[in-house]
Design a protein around this motif. Structure first.
Motif, mmCIF file in Angstrom:
data_model
loop_
_atom_site.group_PDB
_atom_site.id
_atom_site.type_symbol
_atom_site.label_atom_id
_atom_site.label_comp_id
_atom_site.label_asym_id
_atom_site.label_seq_id
_atom_site.Cartn_x
_atom_site.Cartn_y
_atom_site.Cartn_z
ATOM 1 N N VAL A 307 0.853 -1.305 -0.002
ATOM 2 C CA VAL A 307 0.074 0.168 -0.077
ATOM 3 C C VAL A 307 0.854 1.282 -0.062
ATOM 4 O O VAL A 307 0.521 2.215 -0.791
ATOM 5 N N SER A 308 1.977 1.095 0.763
ATOM 6 C CA SER A 308 2.632 2.445 0.698
ATOM 7 C C SER A 308 3.445 2.669 -0.585
ATOM 8 O O SER A 308 3.626 3.757 -1.152
ATOM 9 N N MET A 309 3.774 1.488 -1.383
ATOM 10 C CA MET A 309 4.629 1.453 -2.694
ATOM 11 C C MET A 309 3.499 2.376 -3.732
ATOM 12 O O MET A 309 3.696 3.388 -4.338
ATOM 13 N N VAL A 310 2.369 1.794 -3.447
ATOM 14 C CA VAL A 310 0.990 2.584 -4.370
ATOM 15 C C VAL A 310 1.047 4.065 -4.047
ATOM 16 O O VAL A 310 1.048 4.915 -5.124
ATOM 17 N N ARG A 311 1.093 4.287 -2.795
ATOM 18 C CA ARG A 311 0.684 5.637 -2.523
ATOM 19 C C ARG A 311 1.760 6.540 -2.917
ATOM 20 O O ARG A 311 1.714 7.760 -3.613
ATOM 21 N N THR A 312 2.954 6.008 -2.737
ATOM 22 C CA THR A 312 4.469 6.825 -2.906
ATOM 23 C C THR A 312 4.290 7.095 -4.591
ATOM 24 O O THR A 312 4.562 7.960 -4.963
ATOM 25 N N LEU A 313 4.031 5.885 -5.379
ATOM 26 C CA LEU A 313 4.009 6.178 -6.664
ATOM 27 C C LEU A 313 2.976 7.065 -7.325
ATOM 28 O O LEU A 313 3.143 7.736 -8.118
ATOM 29 N N LEU A 314 1.736 6.928 -6.602
ATOM 30 C CA LEU A 314 0.654 7.739 -7.081
ATOM 31 C C LEU A 314 1.078 9.170 -6.626
ATOM 32 O O LEU A 314 0.512 10.031 -7.188
ATOM 33 N N ASP A 315 1.854 9.602 -5.765
ATOM 34 C CA ASP A 315 2.119 10.798 -5.366
ATOM 35 C C ASP A 315 3.499 11.109 -5.913
ATOM 36 O O ASP A 315 3.930 12.193 -5.973
ATOM 37 N N GLY A 316 3.799 10.371 -7.087
ATOM 38 C CA GLY A 316 5.005 10.841 -7.934
ATOM 39 C C GLY A 316 6.259 10.358 -7.417
ATOM 40 O O GLY A 316 7.234 11.334 -7.894
ATOM 41 N N ALA A 317 6.676 9.925 -6.451
ATOM 42 C CA ALA A 317 7.949 9.703 -5.670
ATOM 43 C C ALA A 317 8.168 8.201 -5.536
ATOM 44 O O ALA A 317 7.509 7.450 -6.301
ATOM 45 N N GLU A 318 9.559 7.895 -5.288
ATOM 46 C CA GLU A 318 10.004 6.560 -5.587
ATOM 47 C C GLU A 318 9.856 5.974 -4.038
ATOM 48 O O GLU A 318 10.575 6.545 -2.993
ATOM 49 N N PRO A 319 8.935 4.621 -4.295
ATOM 50 C CA PRO A 319 9.153 3.863 -3.024
ATOM 51 C C PRO A 319 10.504 3.503 -2.297
ATOM 52 O O PRO A 319 11.474 3.363 -3.080
ATOM 53 N N GLU A 320 10.391 3.086 -0.970
ATOM 54 C CA GLU A 320 11.563 2.636 -0.377
ATOM 55 C C GLU A 320 11.779 1.066 -0.897
ATOM 56 O O GLU A 320 10.754 0.452 -1.074
ATOM 57 N N THR A 321 12.949 0.660 -1.122
ATOM 58 C CA THR A 321 13.257 -0.580 -1.488
ATOM 59 C C THR A 321 14.463 -1.176 -0.668
ATOM 60 O O THR A 321 15.178 -0.254 -0.126
#
Ligand code: BGC
Length: 365
Positions: A307-321
């Motif tokens: 869910v945090s990946m989705v939110r971050t991507l839809l906010d135009g940022a890069e998720p943590e990996t």
């Protein structure tokens, strides 16, 4: 106008008003996330679907949660209709890791964000991120706890010098699930030296992944295979000491099968049977001294990662990996966030599963 276009049109405005925790509320229209899960036939996927949906919902997203009951065409059709409904993101727990390539290409054409959930989607360049557990580690843990249960390794993982030979049988997961081979490879990395030295023997001779695999992780298939192996252990004096079972469904199937030939008494105790998922039936079985171990993978945490990946991507940022090398899906190396799995036996059942809030003491009976 498609929902996706609306999102693009309002993206700049949304960015300027977005505050942490309100990812979906800055737009004039709620954003849609499609969640495609493989099956309801296993407890864990129901928990996964519930957790992912609840967390998305709490963030203000619309959610379309679908289960495909292990049928690949159904899963493809479900993803197609999510695309048609204007999904902004997809979270997919795949059935067949290679079957989604075409439908995912369609999703990518629409600019839809794509998260591979728990199982790696293979052969597709369109997977953005992978949220999972350290699956190699799961296999290593399964192999190690089997050796510990047999007394070949001590509690600290050091060889005890026990020479056996211990008779074991091996079960694998579904060949179309990328995880299954990763679990197997991890387990064999610790078991193989003891097979080579003769401390472990596999009386059936069945050790290669293709032979020991269980299509669709189906418990009935595992029971049937175990039944074909049992004659070697009836009236021959040969004792079955251990079984590498890749998940809890297969562990319970194996235990049920060996009960039918008299295992589970003081004179003939159960073999050491491994598992995975910390399903309730297995947690109870461990408590009752039947299944030896499981691997706890907290689906609440996995949902949070996806869910945090989705939110971050839809906010135009890069998720943590935390892993950008291990998961080559055949088309690209998929950036991943891998959570830590944890071994559970009767010794830490209470502290991990009950004190950790996964089950209540009443659940375990
Ligand atoms: C998951 C396991 C699960 C199995 C069968 C695997 O991909 O990682 O947790 O038991 O599928 O559903």
């Amino acid at each position: 106008m498609r929902r996706r276009s609306l999102y693009k049109a309002t993206a700049l405005l949304a960015l300027s008003v977005t505050v942490a925790g309100c990812a979906a509320s800055g737009t004039s229209e709620r954003r849609l996330v499609g969640v495609a899960m493989p099956t309801t036939s296993q407890e864990r996927w129901i928990a996964d679907g519930d957790n992912v949906s609840a967390q998305l919902d709490a963030l203000g997203y619309d959610v379309d949660l679908e289960y495909a009951e292990n049928d690949v065409p159904t899963q493809i059709a479900q993803i197609e209709s999510m695309i048609d409904a204007g999904a902004d993101a997809l979270i997919i727990g795949s059935i067949d890791g290679v079957a989604l390539k075409d439908v995912l290409a369609e999703a990518a054409d629409q600019g839809i964000v794509l998260i591979s959930y728990d199982r790696l989607i293979r052969e597709s360049p369109d997977v953005d991120y992978y949220a999972s557990f350290d699956n190699q580690r799961v296999g290593v843990q399964q192999g190690t706890i089997l050796l510990q249960g047999l007394g070949v390794l001590d509690a600290a993982g050091r060889p005890t010098g026990a020479t056996g030979p211990f008779a074991i049988e091996l079960f694998g997961g579904s060949p179309d699930d990328n995880n299954a081979t990763v679990f197997y490879t991890g387990a064999m990395s610790v078991l193989q030296p003891y097979l080579d030295s003769g401390v472990l023997v596999v009386p059936s001779g069945q050790t290669d992944f293709a032979t020991i695999a269980t299509q669709a992780w189906d418990a009935k298939t595992a029971t049937a295979r175990m039944q074909t192996l049992l004659p070697a252990y009836t009236g021959t004096g040969l004792r079955l000491d251990g079984v590498l079972a890749p998940n809890d469904g297969i562990a319970i199937a194996v235990i049920d099968a060996v009960k039918t030939i008299g295992y589970g008494t003081d004179e003939q105790p159960f073999p050491i049977v491994t598992g995975q998922d910390a399903e309730l039936a297995s947690a109870k079985s461990i408590k009752a001294g039947e299944q030896y171990s499981t691997i706890y993978k907290d689906t609440r945490q996995l949902a949070e990662v996806a869910v945090s990946m989705v939110r971050t991507l839809l906010d135009g940022a890069e998720p943590e990996t935390n892993d950008t090398t291990s998961y080559d899906n055949g088309a690209k190396i998929v950036p991943s966030y891998l959570l830590a799995p944890q071994v559970v036996t009767i010794d830490n059942l209470q502290s991990v599963l009950v004190d950790g809030g996964y089950y209540t003491a009443e659940d375990l009976g």
